[in-house]
Design a protein around this motif. Structure first.
Motif, PDB file in Angstrom:
ATOM      1  N   UNK B  74       0.606  -1.275  -0.100  1.00  0.00           N
ATOM      2  CA  UNK B  74      -0.128  -0.072  -0.105  1.00  0.00           C
ATOM      3  C   UNK B  74       0.875   1.218  -0.025  1.00  0.00           C
ATOM      4  N   UNK B  75       0.445   2.359  -0.496  1.00  0.00           N
ATOM      5  CA  UNK B  75       1.276   3.712  -0.603  1.00  0.00           C
ATOM      6  C   UNK B  75       1.440   4.083   0.684  1.00  0.00           C
ATOM      7  N   UNK B  76       2.471   4.504   1.108  1.00  0.00           N
ATOM      8  CA  UNK B  76       2.355   5.293   2.459  1.00  0.00           C
ATOM      9  C   UNK B  76       2.528   6.777   2.396  1.00  0.00           C
ATOM     10  N   UNK B  77       1.466   7.382   3.110  1.00  0.00           N
ATOM     11  CA  UNK B  77       1.510   9.014   3.099  1.00  0.00           C
ATOM     12  C   UNK B  77       2.287   9.584   4.152  1.00  0.00           C
ATOM     13  N   UNK B  78       2.555  10.847   4.059  1.00  0.00           N
ATOM     14  CA  UNK B  78       3.325  11.468   4.942  1.00  0.00           C
ATOM     15  C   UNK B  78       4.622  11.212   5.471  1.00  0.00           C
ATOM     16  N   UNK B  79       5.343  10.584   4.793  1.00  0.00           N
ATOM     17  CA  UNK B  79       6.613  10.216   4.713  1.00  0.00           C
ATOM     18  C   UNK B  79       7.526  11.528   4.387  1.00  0.00           C
ATOM     19  N   UNK B  80       8.327  11.680   5.255  1.00  0.00           N
ATOM     20  CA  UNK B  80       9.264  12.933   5.066  1.00  0.00           C
ATOM     21  C   UNK B  80      10.477  12.363   4.236  1.00  0.00           C
ATOM     22  N   UNK B  81      10.610  13.222   2.986  1.00  0.00           N
ATOM     23  CA  UNK B  81      11.642  12.835   2.172  1.00  0.00           C
ATOM     24  C   UNK B  81      12.664  14.087   2.046  1.00  0.00           C
ATOM     25  N   UNK B  82      13.904  13.681   2.302  1.00  0.00           N
ATOM     26  CA  UNK B  82      14.689  14.963   2.254  1.00  0.00           C
ATOM     27  C   UNK B  82      15.884  14.661   1.186  1.00  0.00           C
ATOM     28  N   UNK B  83      16.111  15.557   0.508  1.00  0.00           N
ATOM     29  CA  UNK B  83      17.285  15.527  -0.740  1.00  0.00           C
ATOM     30  C   UNK B  83      18.297  16.504  -0.036  1.00  0.00           C
ATOM     31  N   UNK B  84      19.233  15.919   0.403  1.00  0.00           N
ATOM     32  CA  UNK B  84      20.543  16.928   1.199  1.00  0.00           C
ATOM     33  C   UNK B  84      21.209  17.195   0.084  1.00  0.00           C
ATOM     34  N   UNK B  85      21.721  18.533   0.085  1.00  0.00           N
ATOM     35  CA  UNK B  85      22.629  18.869  -0.989  1.00  0.00           C
ATOM     36  C   UNK B  85      23.528  20.137  -0.188  1.00  0.00           C
ATOM     37  N   UNK B  86      24.350  20.624  -1.046  1.00  0.00           N
ATOM     38  CA  UNK B  86      25.235  21.774  -0.240  1.00  0.00           C
ATOM     39  C   UNK B  86      25.354  22.878  -1.157  1.00  0.00           C
ATOM     40  N   UNK B  87      25.026  23.892  -0.544  1.00  0.00           N
ATOM     41  CA  UNK B  87      24.933  25.151  -1.416  1.00  0.00           C
ATOM     42  C   UNK B  87      25.737  26.213  -0.778  1.00  0.00           C
ATOM     43  N   UNK B  88      26.038  26.955  -1.686  1.00  0.00           N
ATOM     44  CA  UNK B  88      26.934  28.232  -1.419  1.00  0.00           C
ATOM     45  C   UNK B  88      26.443  29.181  -1.016  1.00  0.00           C
ATOM     46  N   UNK B  89      26.732  29.910  -0.057  1.00  0.00           N
ATOM     47  CA  UNK B  89      26.252  31.104   0.444  1.00  0.00           C
ATOM     48  C   UNK B  89      24.825  31.148   1.284  1.00  0.00           C
ATOM     49  N   UNK B  90      24.735  29.922   1.805  1.00  0.00           N
ATOM     50  CA  UNK B  90      23.550  29.768   2.502  1.00  0.00           C
ATOM     51  C   UNK B  90      23.837  29.968   4.039  1.00  0.00           C
ATOM     52  N   UNK B  91      22.994  30.828   4.893  1.00  0.00           N
ATOM     53  CA  UNK B  91      23.050  31.039   6.002  1.00  0.00           C
ATOM     54  C   UNK B  91      24.046  32.012   6.408  1.00  0.00           C
ATOM     55  N   UNK B  92      25.323  31.941   5.806  1.00  0.00           N
ATOM     56  CA  UNK B  92      26.247  32.995   6.323  1.00  0.00           C
ATOM     57  C   UNK B  92      27.195  33.326   5.077  1.00  0.00           C
ATOM     58  N   UNK B  93      27.848  34.215   5.247  1.00  0.00           N
ATOM     59  CA  UNK B  93      28.551  34.792   4.258  1.00  0.00           C
ATOM     60  C   UNK B  93      29.533  33.631   3.572  1.00  0.00           C
ATOM     61  N   UNK B  94      29.741  33.580   2.327  1.00  0.00           N
ATOM     62  CA  UNK B  94      31.137  33.203   1.643  1.00  0.00           C
ATOM     63  C   UNK B  94      31.143  31.598   2.042  1.00  0.00           C
ATOM     64  N   UNK B  95      30.282  30.738   2.590  1.00  0.00           N
ATOM     65  CA  UNK B  95      30.648  29.607   2.696  1.00  0.00           C
ATOM     66  C   UNK B  95      29.602  28.546   1.973  1.00  0.00           C
ATOM     67  N   UNK B  96      29.923  27.346   2.587  1.00  0.00           N
ATOM     68  CA  UNK B  96      28.903  26.257   1.819  1.00  0.00           C
ATOM     69  C   UNK B  96      28.361  25.377   3.229  1.00  0.00           C
ATOM     70  N   UNK B  97      27.072  25.415   2.911  1.00  0.00           N
ATOM     71  CA  UNK B  97      26.449  24.754   4.020  1.00  0.00           C
ATOM     72  C   UNK B  97      25.403  23.443   3.640  1.00  0.00           C
ATOM     73  N   UNK B  98      25.373  22.573   4.182  1.00  0.00           N
ATOM     74  CA  UNK B  98      24.457  21.476   3.987  1.00  0.00           C
ATOM     75  C   UNK B  98      23.078  21.975   4.330  1.00  0.00           C
ATOM     76  N   UNK B  99      22.027  21.831   3.269  1.00  0.00           N
ATOM     77  CA  UNK B  99      20.694  22.145   3.520  1.00  0.00           C
ATOM     78  C   UNK B  99      20.050  20.865   2.844  1.00  0.00           C
TER      79      UNK B  99
END
Ligand code: SF4
Ligand code: SF4
Lengths: 359, 193
Positions: B74-99
């Protein structure tokens, strides 16, 4: 049974075998008292207000935990306190704290009679993570009749409302369905939904102990099938997550009324320490099922070296089970439904499922 | 490797909350260096997956699928699916962070991500049952990895930096957490420190 289900059950059968070999303890009952404040018609243990067996001192049970702790992941080993009525123990909060300090999640099964807001708060502060409350009838008439005490319906209802409103506490409500309540299930369901309940477990009363001689307690095959049908429909509705208890292979109802296929895990994942120190599996497995005693055996050694009859169920393939086509999925029903002296089958669920007119 | 990476991600996030900017920058350098090594080990470029601007090859991706209960189909609803990746300039200046990009499966167990990035072709998904028993049982969390291939290309690229559009269907089976609820027992619960 459709092919998809057959494949699932066949795979699951292998999983059960593997699990029996691995026998990783992840669920430990502690029968922490035999004292009880109610007087249930169907009670499996011989509980009375003042039980003959004294409550086990906490220190004795902690010794058991300390011997198993190095071998299991305590965080994933559930301690289930049962009785009697666990709330009769005045030192329950102290017990809970000691479990919590050792990293064990713990829960208790209660009739809710003594569960006040204050007591619940204290228990939560002592690491209580899960609670199961019995609720057996739509009105005091049916509940109090089964529980043997006036006022118990109201107290149980209050306890359920309290628990359902507590964030982050795992809980469920269990109902022992009998001839007097089989017709009330729809109304009980609505009542529970109204109280905010999300999880509801229903069982049949099994014909043992005080239940054996009371004809009102045992469901007929038709009533039993109606109950399964009710659970199935309730699950489809999705307003409350209902499930049938752990016992019995249910043929076509497998996977329709429970989250997992039938698997009696007694002695495979489930162990217990009973009130007198006996080492067993589910608390209803006494007499010949007892594997040792904490007062003269090391629990961990017993867990590893004994329990053969619980892990290899081939001895159950006798009587009707010998010729049963579903034996491979069922392996002779839950062990509490086999006589503790001679191993005889006391009840077959599959046999109780009969075609009924769809309502 | 995955555990190492998710641990790193948690460390980054907690340090991001608790440290001052200077320390964060220094720490970030260490992290980026480590990630370079981790990326080499994994055969992919995790640090520079999603560049801020396109002076590099890039492509559009659609990653979708259905989550089904392995036992009941049976299909399962409400499962959290996260696609992790790294992005430049996220959250603070000039760095890479995992989001992470996070979605939840719908009534039919379906989820979908649309994103653009470097055509490294690899993806990772983390699936988690966040509502306990409510979606038909407690399911075991799962992490999956995979790759987009040429066969997934739905739109051709151009002769500049654009590599086209890739659409992949990745269905996932989830197993039950073996919930032991014996008669007269309580539902198992996780320990909470
Ligand atoms: S006859 Fe025995 S093995 Fe067959 S379903 Fe009944 S209890 Fe299970
Ligand atoms: S012995 Fe009975 S109560 Fe215990 S796990 Fe088996 S079926 Fe369930």
């Amino acid at each position: 049974m459709n092919l998809k289900k057959q494949i699932t059950l066949s795979l699951y059968r292998q999983h059960k075998r593997n699990q029996a070999q691995l026998h990783e303890l992840n669920y430990l009952f502690w029968e922490c008292t035999l004292r009880c404040n109610l007087n249930c018609l169907h009670c499996g243990s011989d509980c009375t207000k003042e039980a003959a067996v004294q409550d086990m001192p906490l220190a004795d049970f902690l010794k058991v935990l300390d011997t198993i702790a190095p071998h299991v992941n305590p965080n994933k080993t559930m301690l289930a306190l049962t009785g009697g009525e666990p709330l009769m123990r005045k030192d329950l909060e102290i017990c809970g704290k000691a479990f919590y300090q050792r990293g064990f999640p713990w829960g208790m099964v209660t009739n809710g009679y003594g569960l006040t807001r204050e007591r619940l708060k204290n228990l939560l502060n002592s690491g209580l993570r899960s609670i199961t409350i019995s609720f057996d009838g739509l009105t005091p008439e049916t509940h109090d009749w089964l529980r043997g005490k006036a006022g118990s319906w109201e107290r149980a209802g209050n306890a359920i409302a309290l628990v359902a409103a507590t964030p982050n506490l795992v809980y469920d409500v269990v109902t022992c369905v009998n001839k007097r309540t089989i017709g009330e299930l729809e109304a009980i369901k609505n009542l529970l939904i109204g109280l905010g309940v999300k999880q509801w477990r229903l069982f049949r009363i099994f014909p043992k102990g005080r239940a054996e001689d009371n004809p009102l307690l045992n469901l007929s095959p038709e009533e039993f099938t109606r109950m399964l049908e009710f659970i199935k429909q309730t699950r489809k509705e999705g307003r409350i997550h209902a499930s049938f208890g752990c016992e019995g292979f249910l043929g076509d109802y497998e996977l329709e009324v429970r989250d997992t296929p039938f698997f009696c895990r007694a002695g495979i994942h489930i162990g217990s320490v009973l009130a007198d120190g006996s080492i067993s599996a589910c608390p209803s497995l006494r007499a010949d099922y007892i594997q040792g005693n904490i007062y003269h055996d090391d629990f961990w050694t017993v867990w590893n070296e004994r329990y053969q009859t619980l892990r290899d169920r081939s001895w159950t393939q006798t009587g009707v089970c010998a010729a049963c086509k579903s034996y491979k999925y069922c392996e002779g029903n839950g062990l509490h439904l086999r006589d503790e002296k001679d191993g005889r089958l006391l009840c077959c669920h599959l046999e109780m499922i009969i075609p009924i007119p769809q309502s | 490797m995955q555990h190492f990476l998710s641990d790193l991600r948690l460390i980054v996030i907690s340090i991001e909350k608790n440290m001052n900017i200077q320390w964060l920058k220094l720490f970030d350098k260490v992290i980026v260096a480590l990630l370079g090594v981790a990326g080499l080990l994994m055969g992919c470029n995790i640090v520079f997956e999603t560049p801020a601007e396109y002076g590099m090859p890039h492509a559009d991706f659609v990653l979708k699928g259905t989550v089904t209960s392995a036992a009941t189909s049976q299909p399962v609803k409400n499962i959290q699916v996260v696609r992790p990746f790294w992005e430049y300039g996220y959250g603070y200046e000039g760095g890479y962070a995992a989001i992470g990009d996070t979605v939840y499966t719908d009534e039919n167990g379906k989820f979908a991500f649309e994103f653009d990035g470097l055509p490294t072709m690899k993806y990772q998904l983390k699936l988690k049952d966040i509502d306990g028993q409510e979606n038909g049982g407690q399911f075991v969390s799962k992490e999956i990895e995979g790759e987009f291939t040429k066969a997934d290309q739905e739109k051709k690229g151009n002769d500049r930096w654009y590599d086209g559009k890739f659409v992949k269907t990745r269905n996932v089976l989830l197993d039950w957490e073996d919930a032991v609820v014996p008669m007269y027992g309580v539902r198992p619960a996780p320990f909470q420190p």
